[in-house]
Scaffold this active site. Structure first.
Site, PDB file in Angstrom:
ATOM      1  N   HIS A   1       0.831  -1.215   0.000  1.00  0.00           N
ATOM      2  CA  HIS A   1       0.000   0.000   0.000  1.00  0.00           C
ATOM      3  C   HIS A   1       0.856   1.252   0.000  1.00  0.00           C
ATOM      4  O   HIS A   1       2.049   1.225   0.305  1.00  0.00           O
ATOM      5  CB  HIS A   1      -0.952   0.012   1.199  1.00  0.00           C
ATOM      6  CG  HIS A   1      -0.286   0.027   2.540  1.00  0.00           C
ATOM      7  ND1 HIS A   1       0.237   1.176   3.099  1.00  0.00           N
ATOM      8  CD2 HIS A   1      -0.046  -0.962   3.428  1.00  0.00           C
ATOM      9  CE1 HIS A   1       0.754   0.891   4.287  1.00  0.00           C
ATOM     10  NE2 HIS A   1       0.604  -0.413   4.504  1.00  0.00           N
TER      11      HIS A   1
ATOM     12  N   CYS B   1       3.619  -4.603   6.627  1.00  0.00           N
ATOM     13  CA  CYS B   1       3.165  -4.410   5.254  1.00  0.00           C
ATOM     14  C   CYS B   1       4.309  -3.915   4.386  1.00  0.00           C
ATOM     15  O   CYS B   1       5.384  -3.568   4.878  1.00  0.00           O
ATOM     16  CB  CYS B   1       2.021  -3.400   5.214  1.00  0.00           C
ATOM     17  SG  CYS B   1       0.443  -4.047   5.812  1.00  0.00           S
TER      18      CYS B   1
END
Length: 142
Positions: free
Chosen positions: A97, A113
């Site tokens: 992301h 992440c």
């Protein structure tokens, strides 16, 4: 003779399916040791971008996955509603992301992440939408 030929052909196809299925039109290959992502589309390098993976005490999983779901305006339910624009989820709560902490790209900084510059995340998100989730592979290695 035709029956034997068809049997051999059928067995050959069944044996080759895992190899054929391993090739994906879109691959996001993340090198944790270099903090980079190489985007490969149809066998050709399309982009190489800096990323941030897990900081000390956290973990970015290693392995290979097919993209599971997309979320354009995602916010973290684990980390104070932090923005996660252009999220591509690939393994449970782990995603690729965008980040607003672009000054940290190129070194470990996330909770696990894979963070990208928001402009790069938007490009990868759109590429994934175009080819379809089932045709986007995420590979994370050291």
């Amino acid at each position: 003779m035709n029956r034997i030929a068809f049997t051999v052909l059928g067995v050959a196809i069944l044996c080759l399916l895992p190899i054929i299925g391993a090739a994906a039109p879109l691959i996001a290959k993340v090198d944790v040791s270099n903090q980079t992502m190489t985007v490969i589309q149809d066998g050709q390098v399309a982009h190489t971008w800096p990323v941030s993976t897990a900081r000390k005490g956290k973990w970015t999983p290693r392995g290979a996955w097919t993209a599971k779901w997309l979320s354009r305006h995602h916010r973290s339910s684990r980390y104070d509603n932090a923005p996660m624009p252009f999220s591509i989820f690939f393994n449970g709560h782990y995603a690729i992301h965008g980040t607003n902490q672009i000054d940290r790209l190129g070194r470990p900084a996330s909770a696990g992440c894979i963070r990208l510059h928001p402009d790069h995340a938007a490009v990868l998100f759109e590429m994934t939408r175009t080819v379809g989730l089932q045709n986007m592979k995420v590979i994370v290695h050291n």
